[in-house]
Design a protein around this motif. Structure first.
Motif, short mmCIF file in Angstrom:
data_model
loop_
_atom_site.label_atom_id
_atom_site.label_comp_id
_atom_site.label_asym_id
_atom_site.label_seq_id
_atom_site.Cartn_x
_atom_site.Cartn_y
_atom_site.Cartn_z
N ALA A 1 9.84 -51.36 -10.65
CA ALA A 1 9.95 -52.78 -11.00
C ALA A 1 9.59 -52.99 -12.47
N LEU A 2 8.55 -52.31 -12.94
CA LEU A 2 8.17 -52.43 -14.35
C LEU A 2 9.22 -51.78 -15.25
N SER B 1 12.40 -51.66 -14.61
CA SER B 1 13.47 -52.64 -14.64
C SER B 1 13.10 -53.79 -15.58
N GLY B 2 11.85 -54.21 -15.52
CA GLY B 2 11.36 -55.26 -16.41
C GLY B 2 11.47 -54.85 -17.87
N GLU C 1 13.88 -62.36 -9.80
CA GLU C 1 13.28 -61.02 -9.77
C GLU C 1 13.31 -60.36 -11.15
N GLU C 2 14.41 -60.49 -11.86
CA GLU C 2 14.51 -59.90 -13.20
C GLU C 2 13.50 -60.53 -14.16
N ASN D 1 10.02 -59.33 -13.18
CA ASN D 1 9.80 -57.95 -13.62
C ASN D 1 9.55 -57.88 -15.12
N ASN E 1 6.01 -59.20 -15.82
CA ASN E 1 5.02 -58.19 -15.41
C ASN E 1 5.01 -57.01 -16.36
N TYR E 2 6.17 -56.62 -16.86
CA TYR E 2 6.23 -55.54 -17.85
C TYR E 2 5.47 -55.93 -19.11
#
Length: 131
Positions: free
Chosen positions: A47-48, A50-51, A117-118, A121, A124-125
């Protein structure tokens, strides 16, 4: 044939006395150096990761250097201040936009096609990236 009883033990002695390199001799125990820039960090968490890709494509224009009041990814103090607001507030600002005293955060970073979600992410990144 008298030489054979001498050569065989000598050969075995030579073979057993040769020490192959130990794993600790060939593998560096040092951890890799930290990335030069936070955006060089490649997280293991999918997820990170992707972020990070979303960040590089959509967010870096403002957040690399802190354009128009955006917190610069390299400035820990700017992210600490925002983190104190809580993740829910940061996500709300990123998803829906925000007008702050230092500038404006456009909804979804100005890219309406980004999914929740994008955006999550990417936020969060940015929070997790080493500063």
């Amino acid at each position: 044939m008298k030489i054979l009883p001498v050569i065989v033990p000598l050969g075995l002695f030579i073979l057993t006395s040769c020490d192959s390199p130990k794993e600790s001799d060939t593998v560096s125990e040092k951890s890799p150096p930290p990335p030069e820039h936070p955006w060089d960090w490649i997280p293991e968490d999918p997820a990170l990761a992707s972020g990070r890709e979303i960040y590089l494509m959509e967010c870096s224009g403002c957040h690399d250097e802190g354009e128009e009041g955006a917190p610069a990814l390299t400035k820990k103090s700017e992210w600490d201040t925002r983190s104190e607001q809580g993740l829910a507030v940061l996500l709300d600002h990123a998803l829906n936009g925000f007008q702050g005293p230092d500038g404006k955060m456009p909804a979804r970073g100005g890219t309406p096609s980004l999914t929740d979600e994008e955006v999550t992410n990417a936020v969060n990144y940015m929070l997790a990236a080493p500063k």
